[in-house]
Design a protein around this motif. Structure first.
Motif, PDB file in Angstrom:
ATOM      1  N   ARG A   6       0.506  26.982  -9.600  1.00  0.00           N
ATOM      2  CA  ARG A   6       1.727  27.179 -10.056  1.00  0.00           C
ATOM      3  C   ARG A   6       2.639  25.976 -10.501  1.00  0.00           C
ATOM      4  N   ASP A   7       2.332  24.924  -9.809  1.00  0.00           N
ATOM      5  CA  ASP A   7       3.086  23.773 -10.330  1.00  0.00           C
ATOM      6  C   ASP A   7       2.157  22.503 -10.115  1.00  0.00           C
ATOM      7  N   VAL A   8       2.360  21.577 -10.930  1.00  0.00           N
ATOM      8  CA  VAL A   8       1.526  20.375 -11.044  1.00  0.00           C
ATOM      9  C   VAL A   8       2.743  18.910 -10.892  1.00  0.00           C
ATOM     10  N   ASN A   9       2.432  18.297  -9.836  1.00  0.00           N
ATOM     11  CA  ASN A   9       3.401  17.376  -9.756  1.00  0.00           C
ATOM     12  C   ASN A   9       2.919  15.917  -9.721  1.00  0.00           C
ATOM     13  N   VAL A  10       3.157  14.923 -10.509  1.00  0.00           N
ATOM     14  CA  VAL A  10       2.339  13.629 -10.592  1.00  0.00           C
ATOM     15  C   VAL A  10       3.574  12.591 -10.501  1.00  0.00           C
ATOM     16  N   SER A  11       3.054  11.872  -9.359  1.00  0.00           N
ATOM     17  CA  SER A  11       4.050  10.673  -8.819  1.00  0.00           C
ATOM     18  C   SER A  11       3.517   9.577  -8.701  1.00  0.00           C
ATOM     19  N   THR A  12       3.906   8.453  -9.052  1.00  0.00           N
ATOM     20  CA  THR A  12       3.289   7.127  -8.707  1.00  0.00           C
ATOM     21  C   THR A  12       3.722   6.448  -7.147  1.00  0.00           C
ATOM     22  N   GLU A  13       2.798   6.190  -6.524  1.00  0.00           N
ATOM     23  CA  GLU A  13       3.154   5.832  -4.854  1.00  0.00           C
ATOM     24  C   GLU A  13       2.436   4.310  -4.948  1.00  0.00           C
ATOM     25  N   ILE A  14       3.214   3.501  -4.498  1.00  0.00           N
ATOM     26  CA  ILE A  14       2.948   2.291  -4.007  1.00  0.00           C
ATOM     27  C   ILE A  14       2.471   1.952  -2.734  1.00  0.00           C
ATOM     28  N   TRP A  15       1.413   1.984  -2.558  1.00  0.00           N
ATOM     29  CA  TRP A  15       0.754   1.857  -1.063  1.00  0.00           C
ATOM     30  C   TRP A  15       0.524   0.314  -0.731  1.00  0.00           C
ATOM     31  N   ARG A  16       1.118  -0.098   0.505  1.00  0.00           N
ATOM     32  CA  ARG A  16       0.870  -1.425   0.926  1.00  0.00           C
ATOM     33  C   ARG A  16      -0.355  -1.346   1.936  1.00  0.00           C
ATOM     34  N   PHE A  17      -1.131  -2.486   1.917  1.00  0.00           N
ATOM     35  CA  PHE A  17      -2.253  -2.503   2.541  1.00  0.00           C
ATOM     36  C   PHE A  17      -2.255  -3.989   3.391  1.00  0.00           C
ATOM     37  N   HIS A  18      -2.656  -3.740   4.575  1.00  0.00           N
ATOM     38  CA  HIS A  18      -2.755  -4.857   5.393  1.00  0.00           C
ATOM     39  C   HIS A  18      -4.163  -5.062   5.966  1.00  0.00           C
ATOM     40  N   CYS A  19      -4.530  -6.358   5.868  1.00  0.00           N
ATOM     41  CA  CYS A  19      -6.083  -6.547   6.600  1.00  0.00           C
ATOM     42  C   CYS A  19      -5.857  -7.085   8.015  1.00  0.00           C
ATOM     43  N   VAL A  20      -6.303  -6.342   9.012  1.00  0.00           N
ATOM     44  CA  VAL A  20      -6.198  -6.742  10.303  1.00  0.00           C
ATOM     45  C   VAL A  20      -6.955  -8.150  10.508  1.00  0.00           C
ATOM     46  N   VAL A  67     -13.304  -4.079   6.490  1.00  0.00           N
ATOM     47  CA  VAL A  67     -12.809  -2.675   6.308  1.00  0.00           C
ATOM     48  C   VAL A  67     -11.785  -2.260   7.319  1.00  0.00           C
ATOM     49  N   GLN A  68     -11.516  -3.262   8.114  1.00  0.00           N
ATOM     50  CA  GLN A  68     -10.172  -3.053   9.128  1.00  0.00           C
ATOM     51  C   GLN A  68      -9.033  -3.417   8.360  1.00  0.00           C
ATOM     52  N   VAL A  69      -8.602  -2.358   7.539  1.00  0.00           N
ATOM     53  CA  VAL A  69      -7.357  -2.224   6.825  1.00  0.00           C
ATOM     54  C   VAL A  69      -6.582  -1.235   7.180  1.00  0.00           C
ATOM     55  N   ARG A  70      -5.284  -1.626   7.181  1.00  0.00           N
ATOM     56  CA  ARG A  70      -4.384  -0.527   7.467  1.00  0.00           C
ATOM     57  C   ARG A  70      -3.692  -0.268   6.105  1.00  0.00           C
ATOM     58  N   ALA A  71      -3.607   1.023   5.811  1.00  0.00           N
ATOM     59  CA  ALA A  71      -3.013   1.698   4.898  1.00  0.00           C
ATOM     60  C   ALA A  71      -1.684   1.893   5.050  1.00  0.00           C
ATOM     61  N   LEU A  72      -0.564   1.641   4.346  1.00  0.00           N
ATOM     62  CA  LEU A  72       0.821   1.765   4.821  1.00  0.00           C
ATOM     63  C   LEU A  72       1.496   2.768   3.672  1.00  0.00           C
ATOM     64  N   PRO A  73       1.813   4.096   4.086  1.00  0.00           N
ATOM     65  CA  PRO A  73       2.312   4.684   2.865  1.00  0.00           C
ATOM     66  C   PRO A  73       3.654   4.166   2.453  1.00  0.00           C
ATOM     67  N   PRO A  74       4.064   4.541   1.145  1.00  0.00           N
ATOM     68  CA  PRO A  74       5.161   4.111   0.533  1.00  0.00           C
ATOM     69  C   PRO A  74       6.373   4.293   1.249  1.00  0.00           C
ATOM     70  N   ASP A  75       7.543   3.198   1.437  1.00  0.00           N
ATOM     71  CA  ASP A  75       8.857   3.341   2.246  1.00  0.00           C
ATOM     72  C   ASP A  75       8.361   3.242   3.780  1.00  0.00           C
ATOM     73  N   THR A  76       7.273   2.512   4.104  1.00  0.00           N
ATOM     74  CA  THR A  76       6.927   1.994   5.435  1.00  0.00           C
ATOM     75  C   THR A  76       7.161   0.483   5.533  1.00  0.00           C
ATOM     76  N   PRO A  77       8.285   0.146   6.322  1.00  0.00           N
ATOM     77  CA  PRO A  77       8.434  -1.156   6.391  1.00  0.00           C
ATOM     78  C   PRO A  77       6.991  -1.897   6.841  1.00  0.00           C
ATOM     79  N   ILE A  78       6.942  -3.159   6.332  1.00  0.00           N
ATOM     80  CA  ILE A  78       5.668  -3.862   6.384  1.00  0.00           C
ATOM     81  C   ILE A  78       5.908  -4.926   7.510  1.00  0.00           C
TER      82      ILE A  78
END
Ligand SMILES: [Zn+2]
Length: 82
Positions: A6-20, A67-78
């Motif tokens: 029904r619908d296709v939505n393409v968005s760009t998301e900048i994810w932040r990663f933080h290595c523990v 591989v102990q990396v945390r992935a933070l979605p966009p708009d998550t304060p780091i």
């Protein structure tokens, strides 16, 4: 015959990663292609134009290889590194 999409939505998301392990932080620009169909929605991800796993699946640190990396979605304060 029409597809059931029904619908296709393409968005760009900048994810932040933080290595523990080594406390390195970085970010990656993912493209999320969200398809709304009759069976529900489905998201496929790509990174630099290449199909990839979702950002939170098995991220690896480019610095120490951990591989102990945390992935933070966009708009998550780091947390600010000290
Ligand atoms: Zn690391």
């Amino acid at each position: 015959m029409l597809m059931s999409i029904r619908d296709v939505n393409v968005s760009t998301e900048i994810w932040r990663f933080h290595c523990v392990a080594c406390r390195r932080g970085w970010d990656r620009e993912f493209e999320a292609r969200r398809v709304e169909g009759t069976g529900g929605s489905h998201v496929s991800w790509s990174l630099d134009g290449v199909a990839s796993q979702p950002p939170w699946v098995e991220p690896t640190c480019p610095g120490c290889g951990s591989v102990q990396v945390r992935a933070l979605p966009p708009d998550t304060p780091i947390p600010r590194p000290r």
